[in-house]
Motif scaffolding. Structure first.
Motif, PDB file in Angstrom:
ATOM      1  N   TRP A 119     -15.803 -37.394 115.352  1.00  0.00           N
ATOM      2  CA  TRP A 119     -15.191 -38.455 116.146  1.00  0.00           C
ATOM      3  C   TRP A 119     -13.694 -38.151 116.281  1.00  0.00           C
ATOM      4  O   TRP A 119     -13.102 -37.565 115.374  1.00  0.00           O
ATOM      5  CB  TRP A 119     -15.353 -39.810 115.460  1.00  0.00           C
ATOM      6  N   PRO A 120     -13.071 -38.570 117.367  1.00  0.00           N
ATOM      7  CA  PRO A 120     -11.615 -38.408 117.487  1.00  0.00           C
ATOM      8  C   PRO A 120     -10.854 -39.484 116.721  1.00  0.00           C
ATOM      9  O   PRO A 120      -9.621 -39.484 116.710  1.00  0.00           O
ATOM     10  CB  PRO A 120     -11.376 -38.522 118.991  1.00  0.00           C
ATOM     11  N   ILE A 121     -11.577 -40.422 116.108  1.00  0.00           N
ATOM     12  CA  ILE A 121     -10.973 -41.437 115.242  1.00  0.00           C
ATOM     13  C   ILE A 121     -11.653 -41.365 113.885  1.00  0.00           C
ATOM     14  O   ILE A 121     -12.740 -40.794 113.752  1.00  0.00           O
ATOM     15  CB  ILE A 121     -11.113 -42.864 115.831  1.00  0.00           C
ATOM     16  N   ASP A 125      -9.377 -45.763 110.809  1.00  0.00           N
ATOM     17  CA  ASP A 125      -8.941 -46.314 112.097  1.00  0.00           C
ATOM     18  C   ASP A 125      -9.788 -47.516 112.505  1.00  0.00           C
ATOM     19  O   ASP A 125      -9.303 -48.418 113.211  1.00  0.00           O
ATOM     20  CB  ASP A 125      -9.035 -45.254 113.199  1.00  0.00           C
ATOM     21  N   MET A 462     -17.329 -39.704 123.010  1.00  0.00           N
ATOM     22  CA  MET A 462     -15.874 -39.622 123.009  1.00  0.00           C
ATOM     23  C   MET A 462     -15.424 -38.350 122.287  1.00  0.00           C
ATOM     24  O   MET A 462     -16.143 -37.793 121.447  1.00  0.00           O
ATOM     25  CB  MET A 462     -15.269 -40.855 122.336  1.00  0.00           C
ATOM     26  N   LYS A 464     -11.731 -35.295 122.146  1.00  0.00           N
ATOM     27  CA  LYS A 464     -10.315 -35.028 122.364  1.00  0.00           C
ATOM     28  C   LYS A 464     -10.009 -34.490 123.758  1.00  0.00           C
ATOM     29  O   LYS A 464      -8.922 -34.708 124.290  1.00  0.00           O
ATOM     30  CB  LYS A 464      -9.801 -34.051 121.303  1.00  0.00           C
ATOM     31  N   SER A 469     -16.077 -33.751 125.794  1.00  0.00           N
ATOM     32  CA  SER A 469     -16.438 -35.169 125.739  1.00  0.00           C
ATOM     33  C   SER A 469     -16.241 -35.828 127.096  1.00  0.00           C
ATOM     34  O   SER A 469     -15.625 -35.265 127.989  1.00  0.00           O
ATOM     35  CB  SER A 469     -15.579 -35.878 124.686  1.00  0.00           C
ATOM     36  N   ASP A 472     -11.920 -40.359 126.053  1.00  0.00           N
ATOM     37  CA  ASP A 472     -10.953 -40.071 124.998  1.00  0.00           C
ATOM     38  C   ASP A 472     -11.157 -41.045 123.838  1.00  0.00           C
ATOM     39  O   ASP A 472     -12.113 -41.837 123.831  1.00  0.00           O
ATOM     40  CB  ASP A 472      -9.525 -40.117 125.532  1.00  0.00           C
ATOM     41  N   MET A 473     -10.272 -41.026 122.871  1.00  0.00           N
ATOM     42  CA  MET A 473     -10.419 -41.847 121.674  1.00  0.00           C
ATOM     43  C   MET A 473     -10.342 -43.344 121.978  1.00  0.00           C
ATOM     44  O   MET A 473     -10.807 -44.170 121.194  1.00  0.00           O
ATOM     45  CB  MET A 473      -9.356 -41.478 120.647  1.00  0.00           C
ATOM     46  N   ASN A 474      -9.774 -43.699 123.139  1.00  0.00           N
ATOM     47  CA  ASN A 474      -9.660 -45.102 123.534  1.00  0.00           C
ATOM     48  C   ASN A 474     -10.748 -45.518 124.514  1.00  0.00           C
ATOM     49  O   ASN A 474     -10.652 -46.579 125.142  1.00  0.00           O
ATOM     50  CB  ASN A 474      -8.281 -45.362 124.132  1.00  0.00           C
TER      51      ASN A 474
END
Length: 521
Positions: A119-121, A125, A462, A464, A469, A472-474
């Protein structure tokens, strides 16, 4: 002049409704259009509840996928039937409300194993959003079990183990398996009727109840729901901006376009990537956000492992009281087991099963019922097995539409031989438990079930970059300024437990981001 909404939300499940609720509570005048392909089915309706009790029929049965609407073509059969409720409220209309957090290592699968994705988080987080999600869903749990790090206790105390859990509980402890109490999204008003698939009291969290409250609140005069309205296409004004959504009203056949500042697709792991793929245009030849051919890829779910044991007598006359399990364990849901596939253990929610009311309806005498109740008994230990995302495992669009006007689906899902062998190894752990209970396992008593759509993840994950992907992380689609995705499909991994609590946490996190952005305009 035609109205331009602040937000258009596609999908009315837990993600879409949670986002709408948070946006409206922050600013009651926020203009939101919510589009749902399925119908509005009232909750807490006494007539529907009686149909469920007497006929075992729910008012949403007709919304499930049929074999011609979602085909499986891989080496492993993928089950869609009975998994997705296509109606207002989405699958919270029928979910079991099991509400476990992912573990920290679930966010670092590739780093730990070289398989799947990261995961990018991180867990850290998301931890505060997990806490808020548990409060929102009213999760009952036992914080002393410490399966995942937490900053606050559960908002509600857990359901205790039942008498019928006892023999399996003893087997767990004898084998060094840590027992736990199942975290469940249920309120204090739960009367444990055993009819959770259609609760007459609204005791089990259902997104449709939250939506009903929003629609009835006169403060939210700019909030509109359109049910029976499948979205046909996302329209772009440029490569980096969505202009409008095209949809059809199934009740009238009218096709419309609506504009908004921000678009949020919350239509699940099937329909979200399909909508992106079908929205081809001069800017996105392979579909919106799909330049790297990642939409629909990496599909995963949970395969179910089952071991059933029997005993010739039931002197305590046990029968399953709830429509949910109270005994579970995450002892094999650990970093050490990521490589071969974690498993999440739980006692089957339906065993032992003797329906006294049904026996009475059949005309059985008290003595006959007594003999049946104290006679042969079965119990079953079950597990969800973690799967890893693979590029070649995918969801695709098939020409034609289903009964709700959504594109037809094709699923390709295969396992490597090593993965099949690992599943059998996990099954051996479970067999040891049932044998320790003193129960006999029959010829077909230990099985690896097919995966299915209940917990589908990974189809628009999701990451980077746009090369690895879709968002993005958001949760913003790479390369587009005003398009967000919020469904299980954005998960890079599926872990070993149910996804809904994690999706709810992500929904709250996205809501917060959107609110913060709106304050800068």
């Amino acid at each position: 002049m035609k109205k331009k909404y602040d937000y258009i939300i596609v999908g009315s499940g837990v993600a879409g409704i949670t986002i709408a609720k948070n946006l409206l509570e922050h600013n009651p005048l926020t203009s939101i259009l919510m589009l749902e392909a399925g119908p509005y089915i009232p909750a807490k309706e006494r007539r529907s509840w009686w149909d469920y009790i007497t006929l075992n029929r729910t008012p949403y049965d007709f919304t499930y996928d049929t074999s011609w609407e979602a085909k499986s073509v891989g080496d492993i059969n993928w089950i869609s039937s009975g998994a997705r409720v296509k109606a207002v409220g989405g699958s919270t209309m029928h979910w079991g409300a099991w509400s476990m957090r992912f573990k920290p290592e679930d966010f670092q699968l590739f780093t730990n194993t070289g398989l799947g994705a990261d995961w990018p988080i991180s867990y850290d987080d998301l931890e505060s959003y997990y806490q808020r999600a548990e409060e929102y869903l009213s999760v009952c749990g036992d914080e002393t079990e410490e399966w995942s790090p937490r900053s606050k206790p559960y908002p509600m105390p857990p359901f205790e183990w039942t008498a019928a859990d006892g023999v399996m509980l003893e087997a767990f402890e004898a084998l060094g398996i840590k027992p736990g109490k199942m975290p469940l999204a249920r309120y204090r008003k739960c009367f444990t009727t055993g009819t959770c698939k259609y609760c007459p009291f609204g005791s089990r969290f259902s997104a449709v109840n939250i939506l009903t409250e929003l629609l009835e609140n006169k403060k939210y005069k700019n909030f509109t729901l359109r049910a029976n309205t499948p979205v046909k296409k996302i329209n772009c004004s440029s490569k980096d901006k969505i202009d409008s959504i095209e949809f059809i009203d199934n009740t009238t056949g009218e096709i419309s376009n609506e504009k908004a500042n921000q678009f949020i697709i919350c239509s699940g792991s099937y329909e979200t990537p399909k909508l992106l793929m079908i929205s081809k245009n001069e800017h996105w030849e392979n579909g919106v956000g799909n330049d790297a051919d990642l939409c629909g890829r990496f599909i995963i779910s949970h395969s179910m492992l089952k071991v059933r044991g029997s005993t010739p007598t039931n002197p305590e006359r046990w029968f399953q009281e709830y429509d949910f399990p109270t005994l579970m364990s995450r002892s094999y849901d650990t970093p050490e087991r990521q490589k071969i596939g974690k498993i999440f253990l739980f006692k089957d929610r339906t065993q032992p099963n003797q329906d006294i009311a049904s026996l009475m309806i059949q005309g059985k005498t008290p003595d006959e019922i007594e003999e049946i109740m104290s006679g042969p008994m079965t119990m079953e230990l079950q597990a969800f097995m973690e799967e890893k995302g693979k590029f070649e495992n995918r969801l695709e669009i098939v020409e034609g539409t289903d009964r709700f006007g959504l594109p037809l689906t094709k699923i390709t899902f295969n396992r490597y031989e090593e993965e099949n062998e690992n599943a059998l190894k996990n099954l051996e752990i479970m067999k040891e438990v049932v044998l320790k209970m003193g129960y006999e396992i029959g010829k077909d008593g230990a099985t690896v079930q097919d995966p299915g759509a209940h917990h589908t993840t990974g189809t628009c994950r999701m990451g980077k970059t746009a090369e690895d992907s879709v968002t993005d992380m958001n949760l913003k689609v790479h390369g587009i300024s005003n398009l967000y995705l919020c469904s299980n499909g954005v998960f890079p991994t599926g872990s070993a437990v149910n996804p809904t609590l994690t999706l709810t946490a992500l929904s709250i996190r996205l809501s917060e981001k959107l609110i913060n952005e709106s304050q800068t305009y």
